[in-house]
Design an enzyme around this catalytic site. Structure first.
Site, PDB file in Angstrom:
ATOM      1  N   SER A 691       0.798  -1.225   0.000  1.00  0.00           N
ATOM      2  CA  SER A 691       0.000   0.000   0.000  1.00  0.00           C
ATOM      3  C   SER A 691       0.834   1.281   0.000  1.00  0.00           C
ATOM      4  O   SER A 691       0.279   2.378   0.063  1.00  0.00           O
ATOM      5  CB  SER A 691      -0.954   0.010   1.203  1.00  0.00           C
ATOM      6  OG  SER A 691      -0.231  -0.007   2.408  1.00  0.00           O
ATOM      7  N   LYS A 734      -4.740   4.546   9.815  1.00  0.00           N
ATOM      8  CA  LYS A 734      -3.992   5.469   8.957  1.00  0.00           C
ATOM      9  C   LYS A 734      -4.555   6.880   9.029  1.00  0.00           C
ATOM     10  O   LYS A 734      -3.800   7.869   9.050  1.00  0.00           O
ATOM     11  CB  LYS A 734      -4.012   4.950   7.517  1.00  0.00           C
ATOM     12  CG  LYS A 734      -3.201   3.665   7.333  1.00  0.00           C
ATOM     13  CD  LYS A 734      -3.276   3.136   5.910  1.00  0.00           C
ATOM     14  CE  LYS A 734      -2.430   1.887   5.750  1.00  0.00           C
ATOM     15  NZ  LYS A 734      -2.465   1.318   4.402  1.00  0.00           N
TER      16      LYS A 734
END
Length: 835
Positions: A691, A734
């Site tokens: 990612s 995140k």
């Protein structure tokens, strides 16, 4: 009292029996005419009766007491019919007792009592025997029958004195024969007295014949018992023979010993347990085996232990579920902060259980990092349901027999942990927690994970068979909960049987709530202080979470709070004061210097530095990916302890940028004349995952096109060669990392838009989200194209190295990979993989 022997002595012919005689009550014997026997006399009234007889014609009336335990009998306690006897000898003993030798003369009946003090004196009526009403032939037959029966009794083992046998053989009088036999058989007093009271000699002889017949049956049975016991006996097992003989005798008499009582108790418990038919059949079979075995054999102990296990298991005993949803929700909320998904699943189970009586228990698997409350959540669920709680740890278990048990053929065999847990619970529907299911090992003794397949399958565990029990046990009512830190090590077939519920690491806000609601009150109580002594301000708690711990759970947070409490308790004990407020300004006095320093934010837009977002077990984090170009041959260098997946993402990002060289205004010769170096701080921390793909692509594009990247923007997403942005995982963590770093814009994959429904609204406040479907969407927002020729002055930004301490896995929208964490230095322990 010795055996009596009738001597062929006729009473003196000239002796006349008077009508009045002293009475001597005798115990435990019946005196017949013509008997000569010794008697020991100790009672005072009996001694005086003997003295009165000796003072007269030496005659005394001998009658048997009805009850042996009466010391001073009344006339009602003495039989009316007895025998007149004459005292032949008298001897005074040192203990003041008298020993007399008496001979029976004739039967008589008490007509009345003349005196009762100081001894009994009675008036008697002499009883003369009737002449036999039967013929001589019948009399001879009766006498011969009795004599043959006597011989049969002797042959069966009855001991009679040889002189007695000679006398019996020579007797011709039926009455004397009956008296002789009755007095030497050792019968009960009541039976012998009944014979004495029969006047007709033939009737008396028939009565004796009936008694002899019963005695022959008893002796025959005794001989049969001895023969059976002897047939089962070994020559070296004398004790075994004696026990079997006693057992057989007690069985005939209807008496029970301790072993029989144990068997009876087992049978009673078996009936109460209401076992399934198969189990009942096997249990009764083993119980019959136990009955036939000698109690001292090893096999007997094994069978007894087996039956004890069977009868102690809850075959039909259930605990009643608490089906009040509001009360259950209250209990769950009292014990745990947040964890809404888990609580909702438990309440759903209760709701269905309320509507449907019989349902299979769910198989839940709580997956999450250490310290997030997986085990304590199991206890809370049991309390909410009102069920028993059983926990077993599977960490390090390598033997399949730990689950299924050992076969009974082995010495010291026991059931497996599942059956042991059911016995411990005492009900067949507890909450059963299998802790650390991902740490089960395997070796030559088998694979415990494979043994769990049957336990954790609702379609199979209705007949779970333990090797020790050998009979099926129904586990469908059990609510199984397993816990694991990682899902990947679990056997795929076992993972498929469980409903996996992820419990992610706590965010800073959640840790704050847990600390205020649970940890601080608990530590105050454990250290013997109250809020009057110490008060930890909310900013201080936040500072402990951010600067002194780096974890997914709250164990270290609780340790740091306990550290504060200990120091305060010491001050209170030393009398240095009462109230000690703890705030960010004085927190270092209690905990020392901060262990973790937050990332330094970028001060300006820079070329070749892109801000990415990473997921770690201890929460989200921000990382700055640096790229720089230098003279070379077009080689790509990757540093920062990157995993294989992350390296491949960097290759894909570079290939994408090369395919977009015209759009970005990059000279094609750059790719053959310059080397490219990508570095991800901190270098000592392993990182992996796909990612960070778009972040590395932006860093490469910025370096080669000399376009700066926005400093207030972070991004996350996987990149393909065609420039598509694929979804990622760990979105909540995140976004929290971006918020902590004071970033205002976050670029996310478009396919992650649906995941925002599960993100709390307060996290999204103040952050502008941009959803990208392709890299073109990312570059439009991330690169400041208007500042292409502007190169930042001053030193390039060098991010401060991290010092994270917890290893994690990548979080993507696809199946997460579990990667090894390698320690690279003693000063910086292994830390999270970045994605």
């Amino acid at each position: 009292m010795s055996d009596s022997i009738e001597q062929d002595l006729q009473p003196p012919q000239n002796v006349e029996i008077p009508d009045q005689l002293p009475l001597l009550p005798v115990r435990d014997i019946v005196v017949f005419p013509y008997m000569v026997l010794p008697l020991f006399v100790g009672r005072e009234m009996s001694i005086k009766a003997i003295e009165a007889a000796l003072a007269g014609n030496r005659m005394i009336f001998l009658s048997t007491q009805k009850a042996l335990d009466v010391e001073n009998p009344s006339p009602e306690d003495i039989h009316a019919i007895g025998t007149v006897g004459i005292i032949m000898r008298m001897l005074k003993l040192p203990d003041e007792r008298i020993k007399i030798l008496v001979q029976g003369l004739s039967k008589a009946k008490i007509a009345g009592y003349i005196q009762t003090e100081p001894y009994y004196s009675v008036r008697i009526d002499k009883l003369t025997e009737h002449k036999p009403a039967s013929t001589a032939l019948e009399t001879e037959a009766a006498m011969r029958t009795v004599k043959e029966q006597i011989e049969r009794i002797v042959s069966l083992g009855k001991v009679l004195i040889p002189d007695v046998m000679i006398v019996i053989e020579n007797l011709e009088d039926p009455g004397r024969l009956a008296d002789m036999v009755a007095s030497n058989l050792g019968l009960k007093v009541e039976v012998t007295q009944a014979v004495l009271e029969i006047i007709d000699p033939i009737k008396r002889l028939r009565q004796v014949s009936e008694i002899l017949g019963k005695e022959i049956e008893v002796l025959s049975m005794q001989q049969k018992i001895q023969a059976q016991a002897k047939g089962e006996m070994d020559k070296t097992q004398r004790e075994y023979f004696l026990r079997e003989q006693l057992k057989a005798i007690q069985k005939e008499l209807g008496e029970l010993d301790e072993r029989a009582e144990e068997i009876t108790e087992f049978r009673k418990r078996i009936v109460e347990l209401k076992m399934p038919e198969k189990v009942l059949k096997e249990t009764e079979k083993q119980l019959k085996r136990l009955e036939k075995m000698h109690p001292d054999t090893a096999e007997s102990a094994t069978v007894r232990t087996y039956i004890e296990w069977i009868v102690e298991l809850p075959w039909s005993k259930k605990s009643k579920d608490n089906l009040d949803l509001k009360a259950a929700a209250k209990v769950l909320n009292e014990d745990h902060y947040d964890l809404e998904k888990v609580k909702e699943r438990i309440l759903e189970y209760l709701a269905v259980r309320k509507l449907k009586d019989k349902m299979k228990g769910p198989i839940l698997c709580f997956v999450g990092p250490p310290g997030v409350g997986k085990t304590s959540l199991g206890k809370s669920i049991a309390r909410a349901l009102g069920r028993e709680f059983v926990r077993i740890s599977l960490g390090g278990v390598r033997d399949e027999a730990e689950i299924r048990g050992h076969r009974r053929t082995y010495v010291g065999a026991l059931p497996g942990r599942i059956i042991q847990g059911m016995k411990q619970a005492g009900t067949n529907n507890p909450v059963f927690m299998l802790d650390e299911v991902d740490k089960v090992g395997m070796d030559f003794r088998g694979d415990p994970s494979a043994a769990l397949l049957e336990v954790l399958d609702p379609e199979q565990n209705n007949s779970f068979t333990d090797h020790y029990l050998g009979v099926p046990f129904d586990l469908t009512g059990v609510m199984f909960i397993t816990t694991a830190n990682l899902i990947d090590p679990i056997l795929p077939a076992l993972r498929d049987r469980m409903e996996v519920i992820g419990i992610p690491g706590y965010t800073e806000e959640e840790k704050l709530g847990i600390a205020q609601k649970y940890l601080i009150p608990r530590q105050l109580n454990e250290h013997g202080i109250t809020e009057k002594h110490v008060r930890i301000a909310e900013p201080a708690v936040r500072q402990i979470i951010a600067n002194y711990t780096r974890e997914a759970g709250v164990r270290n947070l609780e340790r740091e709070i306990a550290n504060v409490m200990r120091k305060v308790a010491k001050k209170v004990a030393e009398g240095k004061g009462v109230g000690f407020p703890v705030n960010p300004a004085n927190l270092h006095k209690y905990l020392g210097v901060p262990k973790f320093v937050p990332e330094e934010e970028l001060k300006m837009d820079e070329i070749g530095v892109a801000t990415g977002l990473a997921w770690t077990e201890s929460g989200g984090d921000v990382l700055y990916i640096e790229a720089t170009a230098m003279k070379g041959k077009g080689q790509l260098t990757l540093t920062g302890q990157l995993g294989d997946v992350m390296k491949e993402s960097a290759q894909a990002a570079l290939s994408y940028v090369r395919s977009r060289e015209r759009t970005l205004g990059i000279n094609p010769d750059v790719f053959t004349t310059q080397d490219l170096h990508i570095h991800v701080p901190a270098g000592a921390i392993p990182k992996d995952g796909p990612s960070a793909g778009i972040t590395m692509a932006i860093a490469i594009a910025s370096t080669l096109s000399q376009i700066p990247v926005r400093r207030d923007l972070a991004m996350t997403g996987e990149i393909t060669l065609r420039g598509r942005v694929l979804p990622i995982g760990g979105l909540k963590e995140k976004l929290l990392a971006a918020k902590r770093a004071k970033l205002t814009t976050v670029i996310l994959p478009k396919r992650n838009k649906k995941d925002l429904d599960e993100i709390p609204k307060h996290i999204l406040k103040g952050i502008h989200l941009v959803f990208a479907d392709t890299m073109d969407d990312v570059m439009k927002v991330a690169l400041r194209r208007g500042s292409k020729s502007t190169r930042p002055t001053g030193k390039p930004h060098t991010p401060q190295p991290h010092s994270k301490k917890h290893a994690t896995r990548t979080k993507t929208g696809r199946a997460a990979r579990s990667l090894p964490v390698h320690a690279t230095s003693t000063a910086t322990p292994p830390s999270p993989h970045y994605s």
